[in-house]
Design an enzyme around this catalytic site. Structure first.
Site, short mmCIF file in Angstrom:
data_model
loop_
_atom_site.label_atom_id
_atom_site.label_comp_id
_atom_site.label_asym_id
_atom_site.label_seq_id
_atom_site.Cartn_x
_atom_site.Cartn_y
_atom_site.Cartn_z
N LYS A 1 0.80 -1.22 0.00
CA LYS A 1 0.00 0.00 0.00
C LYS A 1 0.84 1.29 0.00
CE LYS A 1 -3.98 -2.07 2.36
NZ LYS A 1 -4.87 -1.92 3.53
N TYR B 1 -12.44 -2.02 -4.85
CA TYR B 1 -13.01 -2.12 -3.50
C TYR B 1 -14.54 -2.02 -3.51
CZ TYR B 1 -8.33 -1.95 -1.56
OH TYR B 1 -7.03 -2.24 -1.24
N ASN C 1 -2.00 -0.05 6.79
CA ASN C 1 -1.39 -1.24 7.39
C ASN C 1 -0.43 -1.95 6.45
OD1 ASN C 1 -3.13 -2.54 5.62
ND2 ASN C 1 -4.49 -3.31 7.23
N HIS D 1 -2.24 -5.53 1.49
CA HIS D 1 -3.55 -6.15 1.25
C HIS D 1 -3.27 -7.54 0.72
CE1 HIS D 1 -7.52 -6.94 -0.59
NE2 HIS D 1 -6.79 -7.46 -1.57
N GLU E 1 -9.19 -10.96 -8.01
CA GLU E 1 -8.26 -9.84 -7.79
C GLU E 1 -7.03 -9.93 -8.69
OE1 GLU E 1 -9.35 -8.74 -3.17
OE2 GLU E 1 -7.49 -9.82 -3.55
#
Length: 140
Positions: free
Chosen positions: A11, A51, A114, A117, A128
């Site tokens: 990320k 998303y 965080n 993913h 995905e």
């Protein structure tokens, strides 16, 4: 254990801090192989599409804004039981709850930032992976 493939995204919080190599090393040390990889900047439309499953949730707009705030590294990881192994290496979504030695514990800044993913199931992984990569780009 079956050989699987899973999608991994490093990320914007991690790319901003230049720790992508350290994160990839964690996956490789756990026995996962990178079989496709690309650094990219998500557009808002692409983030919203990716998303879309979270569209009705309160955090959707913030998530999409965060995921477009800087470059990401999208990659396909391959290995025995890759989905579960990837999730184990990543740790709990909230870095405060993640086990020591996991990516999110060691590198995550918050629930949103965080650092990584990962796909949560074989069906999700297939969707995905196809979202980001053509089959010819996966060269394991």
């Amino acid at each position: 254990m079956p050989v699987e493939r899973t999608l991994s995204i490093i990320k914007p919080d991690a790319t901003r801090r230049n720790i992508t190599g350290a994160i990839v090393a964690r996956f490789e040390e756990a026995g996962l192989r990178v079989v496709a990889q690309r650094r990219t900047q998500l557009t808002l439309a692409k983030a919203q599409q990716f998303y879309a499953v979270h569209k009705e949730r309160a955090f959707f707009d913030d998530l999409c804004s965060f995921m477009t705030s800087g470059p990401v590294v999208v990659q396909v990881l391959e290995g025995e039981d890759a989905i579960a192994k990837n999730r184990e290496v990543m740790g709990a979504t909230n870095p405060a709850n993640a086990d020591e030695g996991t990516i999110r514990h060691d590198f995550g800044e918050s629930v949103e930032a965080n650092s990584v993913h990962g796909s949560d199931a074989p069906e999700t992984a297939a969707e995905e992976i196809a979202f980001f990569f053509a089959g010819t780009e996966i060269v394991g």
